[in-house]
Design a protein around this motif. Structure first.
Motif: not given
Ligand SMILES: [Zn+2]
Length: 385
Positions: A159, A71, A56, A60, A156, A62, A124, A102
């Protein structure tokens, strides 16, 4: 060491002779040590390139379990892990992002490909509807084994909806369609065994070093893992939706511990990989002897089915090739080409081609050889007449 002569007029000559002698001696020693050092030690001098991909970033965030930012946590863990590895000789660390920006999923994979990385790790944090779920899990690319794994990949992968032209970039891939993953699998198939070895190393490290709950190595269709040309894993370090695990991952102590476990796992994987290279070499010698004894070809023309090409030298074991036996490997340029079977006629090769395709190697094709030199199929057929 310089010995000074009592006769001043000879000193320059003696020093000169000694210098030449030393140069020859040191060159000889270098030459001898080059031939004495086993090949695998020489190859270790090339740094082990690891790409740390903090999931992320930028717009974004996350997942936002318990109000935390996936993120930020992923980035902190990636930077701390890299910091540890950078201090170790023989490691080169590349980051897909070092700040809160990003980055497209495909660009993350491309960064790894451009740097010819040995291992790609996407970092993540997990999330679940129930706050009770906890533990660390590591994924490799594959078919979703169950609904839960599909959901993780779906989250995931989603995104890409934040990226421009995502339909074009990802060949029409739809994160919400479980069937869409099948097209993802081919590229990573070559590295599956090594990816699983890396993933197992991560899971062992989480359990042994951090006493985390072992959520095992799992397979699911992650886009970020599809486009890399090297062993690749995605680590879900824990659940932000779980109150205590979320707080742990958000703390600098938790992130430090996680980075410790990750860096140990990466070092361990590198060691395993290098060790299996040695096994591979030993095995090849045996195979060559066996080949000389058993295999006296009647004709110089033979056909093989090329099933894959890779920068990585894989062990010629069936589990590396979806269960296919009789795999041979040829190096051409920077790539290793992997061939399935060897036949004396084109007709038999077609049968082998179908077998390879049915095992998932749908891009396979037949290659003709004349005394180990690649020739066209037409020429091979003419020569056989
Ligand atoms: Zn994520």
């Amino acid at each position: 060491m310089i010995i000074l002569s009592k006769h001043k007029e000879f000193r320059p000559y003696i020093i000169c002779i000694l210098t030449i002698k030393n140069t020859i001696l040191s060159s000889l020693l270098t030459l001898i040590s080059f031939f004495c050092v086993p090949n695998y030690l020489i190859s270790q001098e090339k740094p082990f390139v690891v790409v740390l991909d903090a999931g992320h970033g930028g717009h974004d965030t996350g997942n936002r379990g318990n109000g935390y930012y996936e993120k930020k946590i992923a980035l902190n863990i990636a930077l701390k892990t890299g910091n540890k590895l950078e201090k170790i000789k023989g490691f080169k660390v590349i980051y897909t992002r070092k700040t809160d920006v990003f980055v497209d999923l495909i660009e993350r994979a491309n960064i790894a490909n451009r740097n010819d990385a040995d291992l790609f790790i996407s970092i993540h944090c997990d999330a679940f509807t129930s706050p009770k779920a906890y533990g660390a899990g590591t994924f490799v690319l594959g078919l979703h084994e169950n609904e839960r794994n599909f959901k993780v990949a779906q989250r995931e992968n989603s995104v890409i909806f934040l990226e421009k032209d995502f339909e074009k970039k990802y060949d029409g891939f739809n994160p919400n369609d479980p069937q869409s993953v099948i097209s993802l699998l081919l590229m990573q198939q070559t590295y599956l065994n090594q990816s699983i070895a890396a993933a197992s190393s991560f899971q062992k490290s989480f359990v042994n070093n951090l006493k985390r709950k072992d959520r095992k190595v799992k397979q699911a269709g992650f886009i970020v893992l599809k486009y890399t040309y090297m062993p690749s894993v995605l680590v879900e370090t824990g659940f932000l939706t779980n109150p205590s695990e979320g707080a742990y991952l958000n703390s600098s102590k938790g992130q430090e511990n996680m980075a410790n476990a990750l860096s140990k796992a990466i070092i361990n994987y590198r060691n395993i990989r290098d060790a299996s290279y040695i096994d591979d070499n030993i095995e090849l010698v045996d195979k060559q002897v066996e080949k000389q004894v058993n295999d006296v070809p009647k004709s110089n023309i033979k056909f093989k089915v090329q099933i894959a090409a890779s920068k990585n030298k894989l062990e010629l074991k069936p589990y590396n090739f979806s269960g296919l036996n009789s795999i041979t490997r040829l190096k051409s340029g920077k790539l290793y080409r992997y061939y399935y079977s060897e036949t004396s006629t084109y007709k038999k090769a077609l049968i082998k081609l179908n077998e390879a395709k049915s095992k998932g190697f749908s891009n396979s094709f037949i290659v003709a050889f004349d005394n180990d030199k690649i020739i066209s199929i037409t020429k091979a057929q003419q020569l056989l007449k």
